[in-house]
Design a protein around this motif. Structure first.
Motif, PDB file in Angstrom:
ATOM      1  N   ASP A 121      64.864  -3.475  17.719  1.00  0.00           N
ATOM      2  CA  ASP A 121      63.591  -3.173  17.072  1.00  0.00           C
ATOM      3  C   ASP A 121      63.641  -3.606  15.607  1.00  0.00           C
ATOM      4  N   ALA A 122      62.615  -3.247  14.841  1.00  0.00           N
ATOM      5  CA  ALA A 122      62.524  -3.665  13.437  1.00  0.00           C
ATOM      6  C   ALA A 122      63.671  -3.123  12.599  1.00  0.00           C
ATOM      7  N   LEU A 123      64.315  -2.056  13.081  1.00  0.00           N
ATOM      8  CA  LEU A 123      65.436  -1.464  12.354  1.00  0.00           C
ATOM      9  C   LEU A 123      66.789  -2.023  12.817  1.00  0.00           C
ATOM     10  N   GLY A 124      66.731  -3.014  13.696  1.00  0.00           N
ATOM     11  CA  GLY A 124      67.965  -3.610  14.187  1.00  0.00           C
ATOM     12  C   GLY A 124      68.663  -2.786  15.249  1.00  0.00           C
ATOM     13  N   ARG A 125      67.939  -1.869  15.889  1.00  0.00           N
ATOM     14  CA  ARG A 125      68.539  -0.995  16.895  1.00  0.00           C
ATOM     15  C   ARG A 125      68.324  -1.570  18.296  1.00  0.00           C
ATOM     16  N   TYR A 126      69.432  -1.831  18.985  1.00  0.00           N
ATOM     17  CA  TYR A 126      69.349  -2.203  20.396  1.00  0.00           C
ATOM     18  C   TYR A 126      69.267  -0.927  21.220  1.00  0.00           C
ATOM     19  N   SER A 127      68.304  -0.865  22.121  1.00  0.00           N
ATOM     20  CA  SER A 127      68.173   0.284  23.009  1.00  0.00           C
ATOM     21  C   SER A 127      68.995   0.049  24.269  1.00  0.00           C
ATOM     22  N   LEU A 128      69.580   1.137  24.788  1.00  0.00           N
ATOM     23  CA  LEU A 128      70.314   1.057  26.036  1.00  0.00           C
ATOM     24  C   LEU A 128      69.388   0.909  27.241  1.00  0.00           C
ATOM     25  N   GLY A 129      68.095   0.956  26.990  1.00  0.00           N
ATOM     26  CA  GLY A 129      67.117   0.590  28.007  1.00  0.00           C
ATOM     27  C   GLY A 129      67.038   1.522  29.181  1.00  0.00           C
ATOM     28  N   LEU A 130      67.648   1.149  30.296  1.00  0.00           N
ATOM     29  CA  LEU A 130      67.440   1.812  31.573  1.00  0.00           C
ATOM     30  C   LEU A 130      68.499   2.851  31.926  1.00  0.00           C
ATOM     31  N   ALA A 131      69.524   3.019  31.097  1.00  0.00           N
ATOM     32  CA  ALA A 131      70.567   4.003  31.420  1.00  0.00           C
ATOM     33  C   ALA A 131      71.335   4.424  30.180  1.00  0.00           C
ATOM     34  N   HIS A 132      71.569   5.728  30.069  1.00  0.00           N
ATOM     35  CA  HIS A 132      72.496   6.289  29.085  1.00  0.00           C
ATOM     36  C   HIS A 132      73.737   6.842  29.806  1.00  0.00           C
ATOM     37  N   GLU A 133      73.523   7.882  30.554  1.00  0.00           N
ATOM     38  CA  GLU A 133      74.485   8.576  31.420  1.00  0.00           C
ATOM     39  C   GLU A 133      75.921   8.500  30.932  1.00  0.00           C
ATOM     40  N   TYR A 134      76.864   7.973  31.759  1.00  0.00           N
ATOM     41  CA  TYR A 134      78.275   7.949  31.373  1.00  0.00           C
ATOM     42  C   TYR A 134      78.640   6.725  30.535  1.00  0.00           C
ATOM     43  N   LEU A 135      77.644   5.920  30.154  1.00  0.00           N
ATOM     44  CA  LEU A 135      77.919   4.754  29.315  1.00  0.00           C
ATOM     45  C   LEU A 135      78.288   5.157  27.892  1.00  0.00           C
ATOM     46  N   LEU A 136      77.813   6.297  27.420  1.00  0.00           N
ATOM     47  CA  LEU A 136      78.092   6.690  26.036  1.00  0.00           C
ATOM     48  C   LEU A 136      79.569   7.001  25.804  1.00  0.00           C
ATOM     49  N   PRO A 137      80.209   7.835  26.630  1.00  0.00           N
ATOM     50  CA  PRO A 137      81.648   8.000  26.417  1.00  0.00           C
ATOM     51  C   PRO A 137      82.431   6.711  26.655  1.00  0.00           C
ATOM     52  N   ALA A 138      81.942   5.839  27.535  1.00  0.00           N
ATOM     53  CA  ALA A 138      82.614   4.558  27.763  1.00  0.00           C
ATOM     54  C   ALA A 138      82.580   3.696  26.503  1.00  0.00           C
ATOM     55  N   LEU A 139      81.498   3.800  25.737  1.00  0.00           N
ATOM     56  CA  LEU A 139      81.404   3.071  24.468  1.00  0.00           C
ATOM     57  C   LEU A 139      82.515   3.482  23.506  1.00  0.00           C
ATOM     58  N   GLU A 140      82.900   4.740  23.565  1.00  0.00           N
ATOM     59  CA  GLU A 140      83.944   5.244  22.676  1.00  0.00           C
ATOM     60  C   GLU A 140      85.328   4.724  23.062  1.00  0.00           C
ATOM     61  N   TRP A 155      62.475  -1.083  26.033  1.00  0.00           N
ATOM     62  CA  TRP A 155      63.108  -0.398  24.899  1.00  0.00           C
ATOM     63  C   TRP A 155      62.753   1.075  25.023  1.00  0.00           C
ATOM     64  N   THR A 156      63.769   1.892  25.222  1.00  0.00           N
ATOM     65  CA  THR A 156      63.532   3.318  25.430  1.00  0.00           C
ATOM     66  C   THR A 156      64.191   4.138  24.330  1.00  0.00           C
ATOM     67  N   TYR A 157      63.615   5.305  24.099  1.00  0.00           N
ATOM     68  CA  TYR A 157      64.177   6.239  23.129  1.00  0.00           C
ATOM     69  C   TYR A 157      65.363   6.964  23.755  1.00  0.00           C
ATOM     70  N   GLY A 158      66.371   7.237  22.948  1.00  0.00           N
ATOM     71  CA  GLY A 158      67.545   7.904  23.474  1.00  0.00           C
ATOM     72  C   GLY A 158      68.355   8.573  22.384  1.00  0.00           C
ATOM     73  N   GLU A 159      69.504   9.091  22.780  1.00  0.00           N
ATOM     74  CA  GLU A 159      70.361   9.770  21.809  1.00  0.00           C
ATOM     75  C   GLU A 159      71.305   8.799  21.114  1.00  0.00           C
ATOM     76  N   ARG A 160      71.313   7.533  21.558  1.00  0.00           N
ATOM     77  CA  ARG A 160      72.249   6.553  20.996  1.00  0.00           C
ATOM     78  C   ARG A 160      71.611   5.181  21.014  1.00  0.00           C
ATOM     79  N   TYR A 161      71.720   4.479  19.903  1.00  0.00           N
ATOM     80  CA  TYR A 161      71.306   3.084  19.811  1.00  0.00           C
ATOM     81  C   TYR A 161      72.513   2.278  19.348  1.00  0.00           C
ATOM     82  N   LEU A 162      72.455   0.982  19.548  1.00  0.00           N
ATOM     83  CA  LEU A 162      73.557   0.114  19.147  1.00  0.00           C
ATOM     84  C   LEU A 162      73.097  -0.894  18.110  1.00  0.00           C
TER      85      LEU A 162
END
Length: 418
Positions: A121-140, A155-162
């Motif tokens: 988006d305009a702030l440079g945030r990539y949205s995880l789009g269609l899934a958050h679930e167990y991908l967030l701990p995998a990012l860590e 582009w969906t709203y979520g608890e984490r952007y990249l």
């Protein structure tokens, strides 16, 4: 960080994925096809490695790929059935709520994470789009994060952007995301759905599994008001009820005004509806399946299905005839949350038969996915058996009443030995 076009021949994953690695990606509609297809094509150049799969909506991973790839999954759903039937799928029998801790503790290894992201988006945030679930701990935990940035991904709203600095490789594409195949409910499923809908009060917060019955339940709820949703997955039926003002989330105890989901699984219509829609919030498994969060929801209704249920309330949602076709998944997490919720309903809904076989049985043909201590309401086209507070003999009588009439006499004889 390197950026490529998917059509470029330089998309060489063999220099990135190492022999012995475990690779993970988003499930169902969230699969990054440009990356997964390249991975399978280059598997022999990489050497033996492991892939963790969720529900699959593509045939990217096929039995012949087991020459170099060990496939691990929590489920036999979707195209995973072909892998399971061929003996090429290892099953992880864990509750869905355990995935974040398994990943963070390294018990479920993630070396390479592949993501499908929506354009920044305009702030440079990539949205995880269609899934958050167990991908967030995998990012860590992942050593390497590779992203397919798909212009057609919502582009969906979520608890984490990249942001770009968090990605090791970006591949740009513009293709329709995968869609989940709709399963049209028949008369039996519609009868079951109507029985479930009659039990749901206005203002309830819903969790729904996948398949024909949950979608039929949503269709049967068009006369309800002020419903909410907190679910691991949502599909087209939720979007339809939101657009028609039935799901407003206005009476939720938490996340008021917002539908919460871990994964979007549906058609292009769902994807369009979710795009930049602040009334849908994507969340991680650590939140969607959190026991405290579920119990805190007023009138939380968990609606899931099963392969078979025995006379005492034990539930098999995983295998039949030696074939692994379902999952342990999050059903127990949600059923327990509904039992603890004030005014909650833990519901398992299933047809009374499958072909010439009764699905209400005296003895399960597969594993106990949900223990009888967690059983609540069992619903078939013949009625509702509320097992809460009942003894074993009382449960057996109630279960026989909702079985297909052709099997009731045999079930009565079997029940005498309980």
């Amino acid at each position: 960080m390197t950026e490529l076009l998917a059509s470029e021949h330089s998309l060489d994953l063999s220099g990135l994925v190492k022999r012995g690695d475990t690779v993970m990606w988003g499930q169902a509609n969230a699969e990054p096809l440009a990356l997964t297809q390249a991975l399978m094509q280059q598997r022999q150049r990489i050497g033996n490695f492991r892939v963790f799969l969720g529900i699959t909506d593509s045939d990217t991973c096929r039995p012949e790929h087991a020459d170099c790839v060990e496939f691990l999954s929590y489920c036999g759903s979707g195209e995973n059935r072909a892998l399971a039937k061929a003996g090429a799928l290892q099953i992880l029998p864990s509750h869905y709520s355990e995935f974040p801790s398994l990943i963070r503790q390294g018990l479920l290894q993630v070396d390479v994470l592949m993501l499908q992201l929506a354009s920044a988006d305009a702030l440079g945030r990539y949205s995880l789009g269609l899934a958050h679930e167990y991908l967030l701990p995998a990012l860590e935990k992942a050593r390497l994060v590779i992203a397919e940035v798909n212009q057609a991904c919502p582009w969906t709203y979520g608890e984490r952007y990249l942001h770009a600095k968090e990605l090791d490789l970006i591949v740009h594409t513009n293709r329709p995301p995968l869609q989940s195949r709709a399963i049209a409910p028949g008369p039996v499923e519609r009868d079951i759905a109507q029985r479930v809908a009659e039990r749901i009060q206005h203002g309830s917060t819903l969790q729904l599994g996948i398949g024909a019955i949950p979608e039929a339940v949503l269709h049967a709820l068009h006369g309800h008001r002020e419903l909410g949703v907190h679910s691991g997955t949502i599909g087209d039926g939720v979007a339809d009820l939101m657009q028609n003002g039935v799901i407003t989330n206005s009476r939720k105890s938490q996340d008021k005004g917002v539908t919460v989901a871990g994964v979007l699984m549906g058609s292009e219509a769902l994807h369009r509806f979710a795009h930049c829609n602040p009334s849908i919030r994507m969340r991680s498994t650590a939140y969607t399946h959190c026991a405290q969060t579920l119990a805190a929801q007023h009138q939380f209704v968990a609606i899931n299905s099963a392969i078979e249920v025995d006379l005492t309330g034990q539930i098999n949602a995983e295998s039949v005839g030696g074939n692994y076709i379902g999952a342990l998944g999050g059903a127990v997490d949600f059923l327990r949350g509904a039992r603890q919720s004030r005014g909650g309903l833990p519901i398992i809904a299933l047809p009374s038969t499958a072909g010439a076989r009764s699905r209400i049985v005296s003895q399960l043909s597969g594993p106990v996915s949900t223990p009888r201590s967690d059983a609540g309401l069992i619903v078939t086209e013949y009625g509702v058996a509320d097992l809460r507070g009942l003894s074993l003999s009382q449960r057996a009588r109630c279960m026989i009443e909702i079985a297909h009439p052709d099997y009731r006499e045999q079930l009565k004889r079997d029940a005498a030995s309980l």
